[in-house]
Design a protein around this motif. Structure first.
Motif, short mmCIF file in Angstrom:
data_model
loop_
_atom_site.label_atom_id
_atom_site.label_comp_id
_atom_site.label_asym_id
_atom_site.label_seq_id
_atom_site.Cartn_x
_atom_site.Cartn_y
_atom_site.Cartn_z
N LEU A 8 -37.15 -37.60 -28.15
CA LEU A 8 -37.50 -37.09 -29.48
C LEU A 8 -37.20 -35.60 -29.67
CD1 LEU A 8 -40.84 -39.02 -30.10
CD2 LEU A 8 -38.53 -39.61 -30.89
N ASN A 9 -36.42 -35.02 -28.76
CA ASN A 9 -36.09 -33.59 -28.90
C ASN A 9 -35.57 -33.25 -30.30
OD1 ASN A 9 -36.63 -33.39 -26.15
ND2 ASN A 9 -34.49 -33.06 -25.56
N LYS A 10 -34.69 -34.08 -30.83
CA LYS A 10 -33.99 -33.73 -32.06
C LYS A 10 -34.86 -33.88 -33.31
CE LYS A 10 -30.68 -32.28 -29.78
NZ LYS A 10 -30.29 -33.03 -28.67
N ILE A 11 -35.95 -34.62 -33.20
CA ILE A 11 -36.94 -34.62 -34.27
C ILE A 11 -37.56 -33.23 -34.36
CG2 ILE A 11 -39.14 -35.58 -35.08
CD1 ILE A 11 -36.96 -37.64 -35.27
N VAL A 42 -39.39 -36.56 -23.71
CA VAL A 42 -39.24 -35.22 -24.29
C VAL A 42 -38.80 -34.26 -23.20
CG1 VAL A 42 -40.85 -35.48 -26.23
CG2 VAL A 42 -41.71 -34.76 -23.99
N HIS A 43 -38.12 -33.20 -23.63
CA HIS A 43 -37.61 -32.20 -22.69
C HIS A 43 -38.06 -30.82 -23.20
CE1 HIS A 43 -34.05 -30.94 -19.94
NE2 HIS A 43 -34.93 -29.98 -20.01
N PRO A 44 -39.29 -30.46 -22.94
CA PRO A 44 -39.80 -29.15 -23.42
C PRO A 44 -39.11 -28.01 -22.68
CG PRO A 44 -41.39 -30.18 -21.94
CD PRO A 44 -40.30 -31.18 -22.14
N ARG A 49 -36.84 -24.32 -28.06
CA ARG A 49 -35.91 -24.57 -29.17
C ARG A 49 -36.27 -25.85 -29.92
NH1 ARG A 49 -30.65 -25.78 -25.47
NH2 ARG A 49 -31.55 -24.05 -24.31
N HIS A 50 -37.02 -26.77 -29.22
CA HIS A 50 -37.39 -27.98 -29.95
C HIS A 50 -38.80 -28.44 -29.56
CE1 HIS A 50 -35.62 -29.71 -26.34
NE2 HIS A 50 -34.38 -29.64 -26.78
N VAL A 51 -38.95 -29.28 -28.55
CA VAL A 51 -40.27 -29.81 -28.20
C VAL A 51 -41.14 -28.69 -27.63
CG1 VAL A 51 -41.46 -31.38 -26.62
CG2 VAL A 51 -39.42 -32.16 -27.84
N ILE A 71 -41.34 -36.94 -19.13
CA ILE A 71 -41.15 -35.53 -19.46
C ILE A 71 -40.08 -34.97 -18.54
CG2 ILE A 71 -42.21 -33.24 -19.57
CD1 ILE A 71 -44.88 -34.58 -20.12
N GLU A 72 -39.10 -34.32 -19.14
CA GLU A 72 -37.97 -33.78 -18.38
C GLU A 72 -38.02 -32.26 -18.37
OE1 GLU A 72 -34.60 -35.31 -20.56
OE2 GLU A 72 -34.59 -37.09 -19.33
N GLY A 73 -37.43 -31.67 -17.35
CA GLY A 73 -37.33 -30.22 -17.35
C GLY A 73 -36.98 -29.67 -16.00
N ILE A 108 -26.62 -24.97 -23.67
CA ILE A 108 -26.85 -25.60 -24.98
C ILE A 108 -27.50 -26.97 -24.80
CG2 ILE A 108 -24.55 -26.69 -25.07
CD1 ILE A 108 -24.59 -26.15 -28.12
N THR A 109 -27.22 -27.61 -23.65
CA THR A 109 -27.86 -28.88 -23.31
C THR A 109 -27.71 -29.09 -21.81
OG1 THR A 109 -28.06 -31.23 -23.86
CG2 THR A 109 -25.82 -30.35 -23.69
N SER A 110 -28.28 -30.18 -21.31
CA SER A 110 -28.17 -30.49 -19.88
C SER A 110 -26.72 -30.87 -19.58
CB SER A 110 -29.09 -31.65 -19.54
OG SER A 110 -30.40 -31.37 -19.99
N GLY A 199 -28.84 -41.27 -18.45
CA GLY A 199 -29.00 -40.64 -19.76
C GLY A 199 -28.08 -39.47 -19.98
N HIS A 200 -27.87 -39.20 -21.22
CA HIS A 200 -27.13 -38.09 -21.83
C HIS A 200 -25.89 -38.60 -22.56
CE1 HIS A 200 -26.97 -33.77 -22.61
NE2 HIS A 200 -25.70 -34.03 -22.82
N ASP A 201 -25.94 -38.43 -23.86
CA ASP A 201 -24.82 -38.83 -24.75
C ASP A 201 -24.55 -40.33 -24.76
OD1 ASP A 201 -22.84 -35.78 -24.44
OD2 ASP A 201 -24.35 -36.40 -25.93
C1 LIG Z 1 -31.51 -34.36 -19.36
C2 LIG Z 1 -30.69 -34.76 -20.52
O1 LIG Z 1 -29.56 -35.08 -20.41
C3 LIG Z 1 -31.32 -34.79 -21.83
O2 LIG Z 1 -32.47 -35.51 -21.71
C4 LIG Z 1 -31.78 -33.47 -22.35
O3 LIG Z 1 -33.12 -33.59 -22.72
C5 LIG Z 1 -31.04 -33.12 -23.59
O4 LIG Z 1 -31.59 -31.89 -24.00
P1 LIG Z 1 -31.34 -31.39 -25.50
O5 LIG Z 1 -31.92 -32.43 -26.43
O6 LIG Z 1 -32.03 -30.06 -25.54
O7 LIG Z 1 -29.84 -31.32 -25.66
#
Ligand SMILES: CC(=O)[C@@H](O)[C@H](O)COP(=O)(O)O
Ligand SMILES: NCC(=O)COP(=O)(O)O
Length: 247
Positions: A8-11, A42-44, A49-51, A71-73, A108-110, A199-201
């Motif tokens: 839900l980061n993008k929310i 979520v990735h606080p 920047r988001h969560v 929870i990621e981080g 900018i992202t992971s 995960g990712h994209d």
């Molecule tokens: C770890 C991963 O690949 C994603 O979960 C990450 O949370 C994306 O982070 P943003 O939403 O900040 O791009």
């Protein structure tokens, strides 16, 4: 069955852009749960920047006993004003799973996973603490990573394969080589006793091909593409579309 965990980061990105409470991360989570997802991620991030930490706390209260909470981080990112640190947040809210991701602040992202050969000793006390809290521990790794036996030996239970390169290759029209690397990585991790997340994209376009290549895939966490697609299709419909792909 591969669990769908909606990130839900993008929310929170959209909500923070106007400084108010809408769109609500709690209402989004509720919609995803009612649509049938098995988890919320979520990735606080330290730069918030988001969560935000308060989102992490509010979600913990509403998710408990309903769906998995991931929870990621970066566990090494230092606490700062209003950001207590990943381990402190985990100690506070006791999520189902914590996924450790070696992100720097400026990213900018992971975009990469841990070096299991060199990072494992630094990770040992943190894994001990998270296991003590009762969290499942997952490590974000690149396809082709080595050293899963070391990760298992310190109590790590899962890996999450970074699927950004797969998604890029898929979009370019030929993901066979990257997919084979992901499948071999999953096989070696499972052989070491670790379960495999990814995960990712990931998206509705590329998920089916990925899932078919990875036997026993435990969980996919999907956010950016899913929330983007939901702008056109609606959140509940989009979640159901992903669940249909994972059947
Ligand atoms: C770890 C991963 O690949 C994603 O979960 C990450 O949370 C994306 O982070 P943003 O939403 O900040 O791009
Ligand atoms: N761990 C991956 C995740 O939670 C979501 O990644 P993305 O779908 O936003 O790229």
């Amino acid at each position: 069955m591969t669990l769908l965990s909606v990130n839900l980061n993008k929310i929170a990105v959209l909500r923070n852009s106007r400084g108010g409470d809408e769109p609500s991360i709690i209402q989004a989570a509720q919609t995803c749960i009612e649509a049938g997802c098995g988890g919320i991620t979520v990735h606080p991030r330290p730069d918030q920047r988001h969560v935000l930490p308060d989102d992490v706390r509010a979600l913990a209260a509403m998710l408990r006993g309903r769906v998995e909470y991931n929870i990621e981080g970066n566990p090494f990112a230092p606490a700062r004003s209003n950001y207590p640190g990943l381990i402190s947040l985990a100690r506070e809210v006791k999520p189902t799973q914590v996924t450790l991701v070696p992100d720097g602040d400026g990213q900018i992202t992971s975009d990469h996973g841990f070096d299991l050969q060199n990072d494992i000793e630094r990770l040992r006390p943190l894994v001990d603490e998270l296991r003590e809290i009762g969290c499942r521990v997952s490590l974000f790794v690149d396809a082709g990573a080595e050293g899963f036996e070391h990760a298992a030996a310190i109590g790590v239970q899962r890996i999450e394969i970074y699927t950004g390169p797969y998604a890029h290759a898929f979009a370019e029209g030929d993901a066979r080589e990257v997919l084979a690397s992901c499948a071999e990585t999953a096989r070696r991790a499972q052989q070491a006793g670790l379960a495999v997340n990814a995960g990712h994209d990931l998206s509705q376009a590329n998920l089916g091909t990925f899932r078919a290549a990875i036997p026993g895939l435990a969980e996919v966490s999907i956010g950016h593409a899913l929330i983007g697609e939901a702008l056109y299709e609606g959140l509940a419909t989009t979640v159901r579309n992903y669940l249909q792909i994972l059947r």
